[in-house]
Scaffold this active site. Structure first.
Site, PDB file in Angstrom:
ATOM      1  N   TYR A   7       0.814  -1.227   0.000  1.00 17.81           N
ATOM      2  CA  TYR A   7       0.000   0.000   0.000  1.00 17.81           C
ATOM      3  C   TYR A   7       0.843   1.271   0.000  1.00 17.81           C
ATOM      4  O   TYR A   7       2.047   1.231   0.132  1.00 17.81           O
ATOM      5  CB  TYR A   7      -1.043   0.000   1.100  1.00 17.81           C
ATOM      6  CG  TYR A   7      -0.642  -0.109   2.552  1.00 17.81           C
ATOM      7  CD1 TYR A   7       0.654   0.037   3.006  1.00 17.81           C
ATOM      8  CD2 TYR A   7      -1.644  -0.341   3.514  1.00 17.81           C
ATOM      9  CE1 TYR A   7       0.963  -0.040   4.354  1.00 17.81           C
ATOM     10  CE2 TYR A   7      -1.340  -0.431   4.852  1.00 17.81           C
ATOM     11  CZ  TYR A   7      -0.051  -0.273   5.273  1.00 17.81           C
ATOM     12  OH  TYR A   7       0.253  -0.353   6.606  1.00 17.81           O
ATOM     13  N   GLU A   8       0.152   2.387  -0.219  1.00 15.70           N
ATOM     14  CA  GLU A   8       0.775   3.704  -0.428  1.00 15.70           C
ATOM     15  C   GLU A   8       1.711   3.694  -1.634  1.00 15.70           C
ATOM     16  O   GLU A   8       2.759   4.342  -1.639  1.00 15.70           O
ATOM     17  CB  GLU A   8       1.523   4.175   0.830  1.00 15.70           C
ATOM     18  CG  GLU A   8       0.704   4.172   2.093  1.00 15.70           C
ATOM     19  CD  GLU A   8      -0.641   4.864   1.936  1.00 15.70           C
ATOM     20  OE1 GLU A   8      -0.788   5.704   1.033  1.00 15.70           O
ATOM     21  OE2 GLU A   8      -1.560   4.551   2.706  1.00 15.70           O
ATOM     22  N   GLY A   9       1.305   2.987  -2.672  1.00 11.86           N
ATOM     23  CA  GLY A   9       2.133   2.849  -3.862  1.00 11.86           C
ATOM     24  C   GLY A   9       3.037   1.650  -3.704  1.00 11.86           C
ATOM     25  O   GLY A   9       3.923   1.644  -2.848  1.00 11.86           O
TER      26      GLY A   9
END
Length: 598
Positions: A442-444
């Site tokens: 997550y978060e890229g």
């Protein structure tokens, strides 16, 4: 049951001996009076909160998980989570580094960084509830109107309200240009938002009285793609003019994801059915504001894996000292016992030292970034602010991806130290592994971070920012190049520093001919850059340790630091050679594979 002891001594070493953070703060009027004793005293209390309040809830929270009432759309967090949050708020912890204008204590970001490392070690799932609020706070502080700041920031500072980021939709993750959530303008200046968001961490819970959602959506006349996205504040409860809570807004949790890890955090499917929101920033410029929160979150995710690496290492070390299994290959070491403790075996030590080296190197990087962030916001010299922002931009994808990749490796190795017991829930190790896995996604995803580093942060300015970090390496090499005791640390980073220029140029040239070459090399490239950064910090840590020992300091901490540095350079840093070789292998072995992937 697992154990956790806050690593205060190493935090103090990095802050006060390696980076001398209070000297840096003297150049910033906001923090000129902050001293070493104040920082240490605060972090000692922070460690108590982490180890005594939320760490005991980690396994139980994972076992119980969150519960959704489908009729009311309310989420109940695991037993003890709400009471722990009340203790957190009562202790003033949410306000630690927030602006005094909004009720914050105005302490340096580095203090908050260390608090969150300890909380992530203790209970990552719980820590995500208050953690996301800091990113939302930062986005609103940077881009909100005075009215929005006055309405929301004091409550977020106090911890009375929490925050989220609502980006991902069922059909799009990282490619936010595809999002479909609509925002219809209303006569009163508000907007009605309609759409569905998924994977929203802490999207609904019972810890705080209100949740401030930052939602990306499209205006009716928005241009297609990423250039047509706007950002909106959509609170769970609408806020009256006097600051009191009004009616329930039409944003609600429709389902909870059933996940591999972080079970104690509510990962929500959020439905907006005409929810009322207000715009943050300018129309179709929402990504500018959201990137403030996204970058904060990326640094925060690196910190999550740093915390897990540390706690996994502590437990594996304790187990390895106690567990008896076979005899040492070089002869019995515990002659009074039927077998030797497994810590005598070389490969067990390799696994332990890998986790230790990645934890201590990651701590140095995380604290370095927090000092850069401080300079970006508060240094009086505009050039220092600009240079710090540029360096932080370079290091953010490395912090997110390198620390989380390392955390995954380290938690698995620490689980391996336990043998069969590592696979059993009561020991806690398998939870650390499961919780660590999401941090790479997550978060890229880490591949996105690698593309960001190589494409945007390095090649877009012909490596100018990377060269600035290279100057730090060169300065250290020049300072210690003739010191024989430093040779084992200086020579590897000097060599890699020289190689990085040619390596980067070669990939950039190939990428100009075929963009897939960038995609094929990016992940390996980021890992090489990560080792250059870690190598620099480990060389500096060795430098401090050698100076202390030479001055007659007999604290075993310094000898231990040297031993860990030697292990890092001997066993982990050499990975860079194979990474550069695989990066240079190019795109062809990946892309010319139609038959292999038929």
């Amino acid at each position: 049951m697992p154990i956790y002891n806050p690593p205060l001594r190493d935090m103090q070493f990095v802050m006060h001996e390696l980076f001398k953070v209070t000297d840096e703060f003297r150049a910033m009027p906001r923090h000129a009076d902050i001293d070493v004793d104040t920082i240490n005293a605060i972090l000692e209390e922070a460690g108590k909160f982490a180890s005594e309040v939320i760490f005991p809830l980690n396994i139980s929270g994972d076992t119980e998980g969150c519960q959704l009432n489908r009729e009311t759309h309310e989420v109940t967090t695991p037993k003890g989570f709400k009471e722990a949050y009340q203790t957190y708020v009562a202790g003033g912890w949410p306000a630690l580094s927030c602006d005094p204008e909004f009720g914050g204590q105005g302490l340096p970001f580095v203090v908050n960084q260390c608090l969150y490392e300890m909380m992530n070690s203790a209970n990552q799932a719980w820590t995500m509830y208050p953690g996301l609020t800091h990113g939302a706070y930062a986005a609103l502080e940077a881009h909100g109107t005075p009215e929005q700041k006055h309405t929301y920031l004091p409550k977020m500072t106090s911890g009375e309200w929490t925050g989220t980021m609502c980006l991902t939709e069922p059909h799009c993750g990282t490619d936010l240009g595809l999002l479909r959530t609509k925002a219809e303008p209303q006569a009163d200046g508000t907007y009605k938002l309609t759409g569905t968001k998924i994977f929203i961490s802490a999207g609904e819970h019972d810890l705080a009285e209100n949740i401030v959602h930052l939602v990306l959506a499209r205006l009716p006349d928005a241009p297609p793609g990423i250039k047509g996205i706007s950002l909106f504040i959509v609170p769970k409860f609408r806020v009256n003019a006097d600051g009191s809570l009004g009616e329930r807004n039409a944003i609600f949790c429709a389902g909870l994801e059933h996940k591999m890890g972080i079970h104690g955090n509510a990962t929500c499917q959020m439905v907006l059915d005409g929810a009322v929101g207000t715009m943050v920033g300018q129309p179709n410029k929402g990504m500018q504001a959201m990137f403030v929160m996204m970058n904060a979150a990326r640094l925060g995710v690196g910190n999550q894996s740093l915390g897990l690496t540390e706690v996994a290492y502590q437990n594996a070390l304790a187990y390895a000292k106690d567990r008896l299994q076979m005899r040492s290959l070089s002869g019995p070491k515990a002659k009074d016992k039927p077998a030797d403790p497994i810590i005598v075996h070389p490969d067990v030590r390799k696994m332990l030292l890998t986790a230790k080296a990645y934890a201590e190197g990651g701590r140095a990087l995380a604290i370095f970034c927090s000092v850069l962030l401080e300079k970006v916001h508060f240094h009086p010299d505009e050039k220092v602010r600009k240079d710090s922002e540029e360096m932080l931009s370079l290091l953010t994808p490395i912090t997110k991806a390198f620390l989380t990749d390392n955390g995954w490796q380290a938690t698995m190795m620490c689980q391996q130290v336990f043998g069969g017991h590592g696979y059993i829930k009561e020991w806690g190790m398998e939870q650390f592994v499961r919780d660590a896995r999401i941090n790479m996604i997550y978060e890229g995803t880490n591949t996105i971070q690698a593309l960001d580093l190589l494409g945007r942060k390095v090649l877009s300015n012909n490596g100018a920012t990377l060269k600035k970090f290279g100057k730090l390496v060169a300065q250290l090499v020049e300072e210690e190049g003739v010191n024989e005791k430093m040779a084992e640390f200086i020579n590897p980073i000097a060599m890699l520093g020289d190689q990085m220029t040619k390596f980067t140029t070669e990939i950039g040239f190939k990428g100009m001919q075929n963009p897939d070459e960038i995609g094929a090399a990016a992940v390996d490239y980021l890992r090489v850059a990560g080792h250059l950064v870690f190598g620099y910090f480990w060389a500096r840590m060795a430098q401090v340790a050698l100076r202390e020992i030479a001055a007659g300091n007999t604290d075993p901490f310094y000898a231990a630091k040297l031993q860990t540095a030697r292990f890092y350079f001997a066993k982990l840093f050499p990975e860079t050679a194979s990474l550069m070789r695989t990066a240079r292998a190019g795109a062809a072995p990946l892309m010319e594979t139609e038959l292999a992937l038929a």
